[in-house]
Write a protein that holds these residues in place. Structure first.
Motif, mmCIF file in Angstrom:
data_model
loop_
_atom_site.group_PDB
_atom_site.id
_atom_site.type_symbol
_atom_site.label_atom_id
_atom_site.label_comp_id
_atom_site.label_asym_id
_atom_site.label_seq_id
_atom_site.Cartn_x
_atom_site.Cartn_y
_atom_site.Cartn_z
ATOM 1 N N ALA A 119 0.642 -0.778 0.200
ATOM 2 C CA ALA A 119 0.395 -0.094 -0.283
ATOM 3 C C ALA A 119 0.812 0.985 0.003
ATOM 4 O O ALA A 119 0.918 2.016 -0.599
ATOM 5 C CB ALA A 119 -0.600 0.021 1.206
ATOM 6 N N VAL A 120 1.881 1.035 0.654
ATOM 7 C CA VAL A 120 2.732 2.201 0.607
ATOM 8 C C VAL A 120 3.475 2.777 -0.203
ATOM 9 O O VAL A 120 3.614 3.291 -0.799
ATOM 10 C CB VAL A 120 3.747 2.047 1.959
ATOM 11 C CG1 VAL A 120 4.639 3.361 2.003
ATOM 12 C CG2 VAL A 120 3.279 2.396 3.515
ATOM 13 N N MET A 121 4.227 1.888 -0.663
ATOM 14 C CA MET A 121 4.359 1.516 -2.641
ATOM 15 C C MET A 121 3.392 2.394 -3.171
ATOM 16 O O MET A 121 4.110 2.920 -4.366
ATOM 17 C CB MET A 121 5.306 0.111 -3.246
ATOM 18 C CG MET A 121 5.874 -0.029 -2.368
ATOM 19 S SD MET A 121 6.626 -2.131 -2.734
ATOM 20 C CE MET A 121 6.000 -3.455 -1.033
ATOM 21 N N GLU A 122 2.489 1.695 -3.465
ATOM 22 C CA GLU A 122 1.453 1.655 -4.212
ATOM 23 C C GLU A 122 0.608 3.618 -4.128
ATOM 24 O O GLU A 122 1.267 4.397 -4.889
ATOM 25 C CB GLU A 122 0.786 0.917 -4.509
ATOM 26 C CG GLU A 122 -0.718 1.033 -5.178
ATOM 27 C CD GLU A 122 -1.487 0.230 -4.863
ATOM 28 O OE1 GLU A 122 -2.298 -0.455 -6.616
ATOM 29 O OE2 GLU A 122 -1.851 -0.377 -4.411
ATOM 30 N N SER A 123 0.766 4.242 -3.164
ATOM 31 C CA SER A 123 0.990 5.328 -2.664
ATOM 32 C C SER A 123 1.823 6.356 -3.116
ATOM 33 O O SER A 123 1.659 7.380 -3.930
ATOM 34 C CB SER A 123 0.453 5.419 -1.388
ATOM 35 O OG SER A 123 1.523 5.425 -0.761
ATOM 36 N N PHE A 124 3.140 6.153 -2.998
ATOM 37 C CA PHE A 124 4.216 6.651 -3.359
ATOM 38 C C PHE A 124 4.847 6.342 -4.732
ATOM 39 O O PHE A 124 5.046 8.177 -5.379
ATOM 40 C CB PHE A 124 5.826 6.755 -2.789
ATOM 41 C CG PHE A 124 5.433 7.115 -0.696
ATOM 42 C CD1 PHE A 124 4.808 8.461 -1.320
ATOM 43 C CD2 PHE A 124 5.377 6.478 -0.112
ATOM 44 C CE1 PHE A 124 4.730 9.008 0.161
ATOM 45 C CE2 PHE A 124 5.072 6.951 1.426
ATOM 46 C CZ PHE A 124 4.680 8.254 1.633
ATOM 47 N N MET A 125 4.211 6.148 -5.531
ATOM 48 C CA MET A 125 4.852 5.206 -7.007
ATOM 49 C C MET A 125 3.481 5.464 -8.136
ATOM 50 O O MET A 125 2.317 5.338 -7.623
ATOM 51 C CB MET A 125 5.222 4.126 -7.321
ATOM 52 C CG MET A 125 7.117 4.010 -6.031
ATOM 53 S SD MET A 125 8.106 5.594 -6.749
ATOM 54 C CE MET A 125 8.340 4.399 -7.987
ATOM 55 N N ASP A 126 3.767 6.031 -8.881
ATOM 56 C CA ASP A 126 2.477 5.621 -9.747
ATOM 57 C C ASP A 126 1.873 4.254 -10.677
ATOM 58 O O ASP A 126 1.068 4.679 -11.110
ATOM 59 C CB ASP A 126 3.596 6.846 -11.523
ATOM 60 C CG ASP A 126 3.473 8.521 -11.018
ATOM 61 O OD1 ASP A 126 2.669 8.940 -10.403
ATOM 62 O OD2 ASP A 126 4.182 8.520 -11.686
ATOM 63 N N LYS A 127 3.309 3.687 -10.583
ATOM 64 C CA LYS A 127 2.947 2.099 -10.746
ATOM 65 C C LYS A 127 3.065 1.064 -10.676
ATOM 66 O O LYS A 127 4.617 1.500 -10.168
ATOM 67 C CB LYS A 127 2.852 1.830 -12.542
ATOM 68 C CG LYS A 127 2.416 0.896 -13.424
ATOM 69 C CD LYS A 127 2.582 1.154 -14.556
ATOM 70 C CE LYS A 127 2.925 -0.285 -15.375
ATOM 71 N NZ LYS A 127 2.961 -0.451 -16.603
ATOM 72 N N LEU A 128 2.260 -0.016 -9.766
ATOM 73 C CA LEU A 128 3.347 -1.071 -9.558
ATOM 74 C C LEU A 128 2.655 -2.315 -9.531
ATOM 75 O O LEU A 128 1.363 -2.139 -10.032
ATOM 76 C CB LEU A 128 2.629 -1.063 -7.116
ATOM 77 C CG LEU A 128 3.189 -1.920 -7.071
ATOM 78 C CD1 LEU A 128 5.349 -1.792 -6.462
ATOM 79 C CD2 LEU A 128 2.347 -1.568 -5.211
ATOM 80 N N THR A 129 3.259 -3.130 -10.231
ATOM 81 C CA THR A 129 3.002 -4.153 -10.794
ATOM 82 C C THR A 129 3.924 -5.538 -9.742
ATOM 83 O O THR A 129 5.093 -5.298 -9.411
ATOM 84 C CB THR A 129 3.651 -5.189 -11.503
ATOM 85 O OG1 THR A 129 3.011 -2.994 -12.952
ATOM 86 C CG2 THR A 129 3.029 -6.001 -11.868
ATOM 87 N N VAL A 130 3.513 -6.318 -8.986
ATOM 88 C CA VAL A 130 4.099 -7.335 -7.695
ATOM 89 C C VAL A 130 3.397 -8.618 -8.948
ATOM 90 O O VAL A 130 2.723 -9.501 -9.156
ATOM 91 C CB VAL A 130 3.398 -7.322 -6.840
ATOM 92 C CG1 VAL A 130 4.156 -8.901 -6.372
ATOM 93 C CG2 VAL A 130 3.780 -6.041 -6.129
ATOM 94 N N ARG A 131 4.527 -8.915 -9.836
ATOM 95 C CA ARG A 131 4.558 -11.116 -10.069
ATOM 96 C C ARG A 131 5.148 -11.967 -8.947
ATOM 97 O O ARG A 131 6.473 -11.599 -8.964
ATOM 98 C CB ARG A 131 5.396 -10.559 -11.298
ATOM 99 C CG ARG A 131 4.623 -10.035 -12.053
ATOM 100 C CD ARG A 131 5.218 -10.900 -13.793
ATOM 101 N NE ARG A 131 3.972 -9.581 -15.099
ATOM 102 C CZ ARG A 131 3.649 -8.863 -15.643
ATOM 103 N NH1 ARG A 131 5.543 -7.787 -14.703
ATOM 104 N NH2 ARG A 131 3.373 -7.741 -16.256
#
Length: 146
Positions: free
Chosen positions: A112-124
């Motif tokens: 959630a923190v990563m997603e809030s600070f970056m424009d795009k987040l992908t986890v594989r």
């Protein structure tokens, strides 16, 4: 689109290396002339991703963390953090705020923190094979200094 500059780091999943990764990415991103807020966002997201590798992917053992950063002319930074750890059974569930597999001492807010600070987040992720976290952020338009 081809990056104008990129770096790769490989380091063991020791707690001391979380701050190393954060500072290394911030120093490399300085070429894009980020604002203090932008650099703090990037540093926080990198810290969370590397901490996830240390705490969750490798749990009670030392493994290898692979970090790649790419810079693009239009002010975009792309960050990929990969491990070869235990993997994530259910990525969608893992990305829910407050979900954690590390017990009560963890808040479960990393993604959630990563997603809030970056424009795009992908986890594989593949159980038993590892996880790759890819993040992108577009910085305010300024000339690239390379």
């Amino acid at each position: 689109m081809k990056p104008v500059n990129e770096m790769k780091l490989v380091f063991p999943s020791r707690s001391a290396n979380e701050s190393y990764a954060r500072v290394a990415v911030a120093a490399f991103a300085a070429q894009l002339d980020p604002t203090i807020e932008e650099i703090n966002d990037i540093k926080t997201a990198v810290s969370e991703a590397v901490t996830n590798c240390i705490v969750h992917a490798y749990r009670d053992k030392i493994g290898t963390i692979f970090l790649t950063v790419k810079l693009f002319e239009e002010g975009k930074i792309s960050i990929k953090i990969r491990d070869s750890g235990c993997g994530i059974e259910n990525v969608e569930q893992a990305m829910e705020p407050l979900f954690t597999t590390a017990g009560e001492e963890r808040a479960g807010l990393g993604f959630a923190v990563m997603e809030s600070f970056m424009d795009k987040l992908t986890v594989r992720s593949k159980p038993g094979k590892g996880t790759t976290v890819s993040m992108e952020k577009r910085l305010k338009a300024r000339p690239l200094r390379v």
